[in-house]
Design a protein around this motif. Structure first.
Motif, PDB file in Angstrom:
ATOM      1  N   LEU A 179       0.861  -1.177   0.000  1.00  0.00           N
ATOM      2  CA  LEU A 179       0.000   0.000   0.000  1.00  0.00           C
ATOM      3  C   LEU A 179       0.899   1.229   0.000  1.00  0.00           C
ATOM      4  O   LEU A 179       1.766   1.379   0.862  1.00  0.00           O
ATOM      5  CB  LEU A 179      -0.890   0.011   1.245  1.00  0.00           C
ATOM      6  CG  LEU A 179      -1.962   1.091   1.278  1.00  0.00           C
ATOM      7  CD1 LEU A 179      -3.041   0.802   0.266  1.00  0.00           C
ATOM      8  CD2 LEU A 179      -2.551   1.205   2.667  1.00  0.00           C
ATOM      9  N   ARG A 180       0.714   2.101  -0.976  1.00  0.00           N
ATOM     10  CA  ARG A 180       1.525   3.309  -1.099  1.00  0.00           C
ATOM     11  C   ARG A 180       0.641   4.519  -0.808  1.00  0.00           C
ATOM     12  O   ARG A 180      -0.189   4.891  -1.635  1.00  0.00           O
ATOM     13  CB  ARG A 180       2.168   3.421  -2.471  1.00  0.00           C
ATOM     14  CG  ARG A 180       3.121   2.271  -2.759  1.00  0.00           C
ATOM     15  CD  ARG A 180       3.773   2.409  -4.104  1.00  0.00           C
ATOM     16  NE  ARG A 180       4.565   1.227  -4.419  1.00  0.00           N
ATOM     17  CZ  ARG A 180       5.121   1.021  -5.596  1.00  0.00           C
ATOM     18  NH1 ARG A 180       4.999   1.920  -6.565  1.00  0.00           N
ATOM     19  NH2 ARG A 180       5.805  -0.097  -5.815  1.00  0.00           N
ATOM     20  N   VAL A 181       0.853   5.094   0.350  1.00  0.00           N
ATOM     21  CA  VAL A 181       0.058   6.224   0.787  1.00  0.00           C
ATOM     22  C   VAL A 181       0.825   7.489   0.503  1.00  0.00           C
ATOM     23  O   VAL A 181       1.957   7.646   0.952  1.00  0.00           O
ATOM     24  CB  VAL A 181      -0.263   6.134   2.301  1.00  0.00           C
ATOM     25  CG1 VAL A 181      -1.128   7.293   2.739  1.00  0.00           C
ATOM     26  CG2 VAL A 181      -0.924   4.798   2.621  1.00  0.00           C
ATOM     27  N   GLU A 182       0.217   8.394  -0.249  1.00  0.00           N
ATOM     28  CA  GLU A 182       0.866   9.677  -0.511  1.00  0.00           C
ATOM     29  C   GLU A 182       0.458  10.663   0.565  1.00  0.00           C
ATOM     30  O   GLU A 182      -0.676  10.654   1.031  1.00  0.00           O
ATOM     31  CB  GLU A 182       0.467  10.192  -1.884  1.00  0.00           C
ATOM     32  CG  GLU A 182       0.971   9.284  -2.994  1.00  0.00           C
ATOM     33  CD  GLU A 182       0.854   9.906  -4.353  1.00  0.00           C
ATOM     34  OE1 GLU A 182       0.753  11.151  -4.442  1.00  0.00           O
ATOM     35  OE2 GLU A 182       0.872   9.168  -5.327  1.00  0.00           O
ATOM     36  N   PRO A 183       1.403  11.524   0.966  1.00  0.00           N
ATOM     37  CA  PRO A 183       1.117  12.497   2.037  1.00  0.00           C
ATOM     38  C   PRO A 183       0.052  13.499   1.659  1.00  0.00           C
ATOM     39  O   PRO A 183      -0.271  13.741   0.575  1.00  0.00           O
ATOM     40  CB  PRO A 183       2.440  13.200   2.272  1.00  0.00           C
ATOM     41  CG  PRO A 183       3.375  12.736   1.228  1.00  0.00           C
ATOM     42  CD  PRO A 183       2.740  11.634   0.465  1.00  0.00           C
TER      43      PRO A 183
END
Length: 107
Positions: A103-107
């Motif tokens: 899972l790649r969560v962007e700020p």
């Protein structure tokens, strides 16, 4: 409506056949999303949530069969999180999807 009820159904008591087994699909506010990748880095889709009550997974367009199967597994992860009482605002925890997905969560 007839005055003479069908004798086969005179003692039937209505009951709900199912309960919600996952988060609501209708967002009640702004939605955030996080990209979900498989182990080889291929984008499968996005987990989204309004942080209140709604969440889900939207797969990429033109998904292959393997990608569609992975989407089913991600939806099961969300259903299990729901049943475990995980608040929608906590669904961006990469540990929920590891080790099969990133899972790649962007700020």
């Amino acid at each position: 409506m007839t005055e003479n009820p069908n004798p086969r159904f005179h003692d039937v008591i209505p009951a709900f056949a199912s309960e919600n087994d996952s988060y609501d699909f209708k967002a009640t506010g702004p939605v955030r999303q996080a990209a979900v990748h498989d182990r080889s880095g291929v984008l499968l889709g996005h987990v989204w949530t309004d942080g209140r009550q709604a969440a889900g997974f939207t797969r990429v367009e033109d998904a292959t069969r393997d990608m569609a199967r992975a989407g089913g597994r991600i939806r099961r992860i969300l259903a299990e999180a729901y049943k475990a009482g995980v608040h929608p605002g906590e669904l961006f925890d990469p540990a929920l999807y590891a080790p099969d997905f990133e899972l790649r969560v962007e700020p």
